[in-house]
Motif scaffolding. Structure first.
Motif, PDB file in Angstrom:
ATOM      1  N   GLY A 137      -6.240   4.879  -4.626  1.00 55.28           N
ATOM      2  CA  GLY A 137      -5.941   3.409  -3.835  1.00 55.28           C
ATOM      3  C   GLY A 137      -6.450   3.157  -2.678  1.00 55.28           C
ATOM      4  N   MET A 138      -6.608   4.083  -1.591  1.00 60.50           N
ATOM      5  CA  MET A 138      -7.283   3.638  -0.482  1.00 60.50           C
ATOM      6  C   MET A 138      -8.679   3.659  -0.447  1.00 60.50           C
ATOM      7  SD  MET A 138      -4.766   3.464   1.817  1.00 60.50           S
ATOM      8  CE  MET A 138      -5.434   2.325   3.061  1.00 60.50           C
ATOM      9  N   VAL A 164      -6.055   3.763 -10.256  1.00 58.26           N
ATOM     10  CA  VAL A 164      -5.417   3.345  -9.362  1.00 58.26           C
ATOM     11  C   VAL A 164      -3.842   3.403  -9.825  1.00 58.26           C
ATOM     12  CG1 VAL A 164      -5.067   1.764  -7.312  1.00 58.26           C
ATOM     13  CG2 VAL A 164      -7.431   2.367  -8.125  1.00 58.26           C
ATOM     14  N   ASP A 165      -2.978   3.579  -8.993  1.00 58.87           N
ATOM     15  CA  ASP A 165      -1.350   3.619  -9.335  1.00 58.87           C
ATOM     16  C   ASP A 165      -0.921   2.165  -9.214  1.00 58.87           C
ATOM     17  OD1 ASP A 165       0.377   3.099  -6.883  1.00 58.87           O
ATOM     18  OD2 ASP A 165      -0.864   5.029  -6.349  1.00 58.87           O
ATOM     19  N   ALA A 166       0.028   1.898 -10.046  1.00 59.04           N
ATOM     20  CA  ALA A 166       0.653   0.805 -10.208  1.00 59.04           C
ATOM     21  C   ALA A 166       0.962  -0.029  -9.043  1.00 59.04           C
ATOM     22  CB  ALA A 166       2.007   0.673 -11.201  1.00 59.04           C
ATOM     23  N   VAL A 167       1.497   0.751  -8.017  1.00 57.17           N
ATOM     24  CA  VAL A 167       2.021   0.291  -6.490  1.00 57.17           C
ATOM     25  C   VAL A 167       0.672  -0.434  -5.987  1.00 57.17           C
ATOM     26  CG1 VAL A 167       3.114   0.483  -4.402  1.00 57.17           C
ATOM     27  CG2 VAL A 167       4.058   1.319  -6.612  1.00 57.17           C
ATOM     28  N   SER A 168      -0.249   0.520  -5.998  1.00 59.47           N
ATOM     29  CA  SER A 168      -1.479   0.147  -5.171  1.00 59.47           C
ATOM     30  C   SER A 168      -2.237  -0.941  -5.832  1.00 59.47           C
ATOM     31  CB  SER A 168      -2.577   1.403  -5.146  1.00 59.47           C
ATOM     32  OG  SER A 168      -1.975   2.537  -4.306  1.00 59.47           O
ATOM     33  N   SER A 170      -0.959  -3.507  -7.391  1.00 61.18           N
ATOM     34  CA  SER A 170      -0.319  -4.398  -7.145  1.00 61.18           C
ATOM     35  C   SER A 170      -0.599  -5.076  -5.916  1.00 61.18           C
ATOM     36  CB  SER A 170       1.181  -4.370  -7.260  1.00 61.18           C
ATOM     37  OG  SER A 170       1.683  -5.584  -7.094  1.00 61.18           O
TER      38      SER A 170
END
Lengths: 304, 247
Positions: A137-138, A164-168, A170
């Protein structure tokens, strides 16, 4: 409204393979536009032509009025590009990458700081970490920061959130919304259908051809007709049995249920009877609400 | 050999110096179960999976996978599981058949058994005409199916799938999940990580890892009830929003 991107009859061949087949598309200035299609549809080729990395065989395209062939030098200063593969220098730190890309474009990191401030805030936690050691994500946020460093008018993002994971994801889309408010035109491709629904307009592309272009809402109109959910604790036998029923046109997994596409003669009660005869005692069928995924699957199927 | 529990670990912990990548992981997975192993980037999923596969030795804790002890029988574990990584560890310059043959031989299958299994696999996959095509020339969706077949040809008790569907379009992802459903219906245990939360709904049970620990573990239905959420996406956001690590 002016068009930020204008594409007319764009064609690109690799030997016998037609990667893009007379693609025409207009994307208005300041819009968030999604490009949706399966692997091998031609999305990346389109990005490479728009970023002047490839020349088309036929047709033409302009970005901010600049021709992708004739005006390629000027065009490159007007766009920010995030290729599908992570393209920053993994052995340079976060800060070094930002400064490197700034100097390539002859700007200062501070010059356009307002644009990258939200991204920069998050990256500031580890300015000296090497880009290669960042999480997925970063990395994407840093790549977006580097693509924005010269304040481009158009952002071209090729599957920026894969892996990339769901929170990132978003958060990333939150940033895109902010950039759009600042007047930047964004063309983004994605394999996540929830992201497709966040675009103002989307183009569905398959086998090098544009199948449809519209708002997500209008594209899914009418999909609910003859679309059902089916469930049972034995999902695989359920899937196989449903596919053998005469009025079932298609059946595919859909999260907790299966989606069943039928013709007009389909009768859910008869189908449940048949499923019970096949030993699926707990089978249930009820109407489903169609979304972009259903549309995508339908178009991919119709298109062979 | 009717062992119902295929994966059973207790307090599995992995430290790298002062950093605790995985912190007291405890879970059990049943035979034939599809278990979704979710978590934010950097939560410790890959490290945990490596320990379960016998590729990384835990700092503390214990457990068994496919009936073998994680601490003492790592080699046996490797022989009795299948593993498919996000990078599909296929050899691009070898043909489809050569790849399958290579993996099957490494797992010690007999020539006869390899022939039978690959013939059956080509038939099920509809890949008979691709047998002699180099892997680098086949589309991504096929590569993915092939990688799954290579990882399961030796009929392991459990197959570990690390983000098998990253970057793949909805139609292709669905075809892949059908393969998972079929494997599970034949009794294979499937342990899978994914970032597509609609895919989490395909799983019988799910765990969500945050900062090295399991924060939630239940069926998708159970989790949605517990967190008063309509979708797994919402559940994930609620559970993972306070993550300190990674991002």
């Amino acid at each position: 409204m002016k068009n930020a991107i204008d594409i007319q009859g764009l064609t690109k061949r690799y030997g016998k393979l037609v990667a893009l087949d007379h693609v025409s598309l207009s994307i208005s200035e300041g819009s968030l536009f999604g490009l949706i299609g399966p692997d091998g549809a031609g999305k990346t080729t389109l990005y490479q032509i728009l970023t002047t990395l490839l020349s088309p065989d036929e047709g033409s395209a302009t970005v901010m009025g600049l021709d992708v062939v004739k005006d390629y030098r000027k065009l490159r200063t007007e766009i920010g590009y995030m290729p599908e593969k992570f393209s920053l220098y993994p052995d340079l730190t976060v800060d070094e990458n930002l400064h490197f890309f700034a100097s390539l474009f002859g700007v200062n990191v501070k010059d356009n700081f307002d644009l990258i401030a939200p991204i920069f805030d998050q990256l500031q936690k580890f300015p000296n970490r090497r880009a290669g050691a960042l999480s997925g994500g970063m990395k994407q946020k840093l790549a977006l920061g580097c693509a924005l460093i010269h304040r481009p008018k158009v952002l071209l993002l090729d599957e920026p959130t894969t892996g990339v994971d769901a929170v990132s994801r978003s958060e990333f889309w939150g940033m895109l919304a902010t950039l759009r408010e600042k007047g930047i035109t964004i063309l983004v491709s994605t394999s996540y259908m929830d992201e497709a629904e966040r675009c103002e307009r989307i183009a569905l592309i398959n086998k090098g051809r544009i199948l449809d272009v519209d708002t997500p809402g209008r594209l899914i109109e009418g999909l609910d007709k003859n679309l059902y959910n089916a469930s049972s604790k034995d999902m695989y036998p359920l899937l196989e049995t449903l596919r053998t029923l005469p009025d079932v046109k298609d059946c595919y997994t859909f999260g907790a249920t299966l989606h069943v596409v039928t013709n007009d003669d389909f009768n859910p009660d008869d189908a449940i009877c048949k499923l019970r005869q096949e030993g699926l005692e707990d089978a249930r069928i009820w109407p489903a609400k169609g979304n972009i995924e259903d549309l995508f699957i339908k178009l991919a199927k119709d298109d062979g | 050999m009717a062992k119902e529990i295929v994966i059973s670990v207790k307090d599995l912990t992995k430290k790298f110096g002062s950093f605790t990548a995985v912190d007291h992981l405890t879970l059990q997975v049943r035979r034939g179960e599809i278990f979704g192993f979710l978590g934010a980037n950097g939560a410790g999923k890959t490290t945990a999976m490596r320990m379960l596969c016998g590729l990384s030795f835990p700092t503390s804790g214990s457990g068994t996978v496919a009936g073998y002890d994680i601490l003492r029988q790592a080699e046996e574990i490797k022989r009795h599981i299948g593993y498919m990584s996000q990078k599909f560890s296929l050899y691009e310059n070898l043909t489809v058949w050569e790849n399958l043959n290579l993996f099957a031989t490494i797992y010690g299958m007999s020539a006869k058994s390899i022939r039978e299994k690959t013939d059956a696999a080509f038939k099920t996959l509809g890949m008979e005409n691709m047998r002699n095509v180099p892997v680098k020339e086949i589309p991504l969706g096929w590569k993915q199916k092939l990688a799954f077949t290579a990882a399961t040809l030796h009929s392991p008790d459990v197959v570990f799938l690390d983000e098998p569907t990253g970057g793949v379009d909805p139609s292709t992802r669905r075809k892949f999940w059908e393969m998972i459903y079929r494997a599970s219906s034949e009794g294979m245990t499937v342990f899978v990580t994914t970032h597509y939360l609609d895919e989490a709904e395909y799983c019988n049970r799910i765990s969500i890892m945050v900062d090295g620990r399991i924060k939630a573990l239940d069926s998708p239905e159970g989790l949605k009830r517990q967190y008063l959420a309509g979708t797994m996406d919402e559940v994930f956001r609620i559970v993972a929003k306070d993550a300190k690590r990674g991002d």
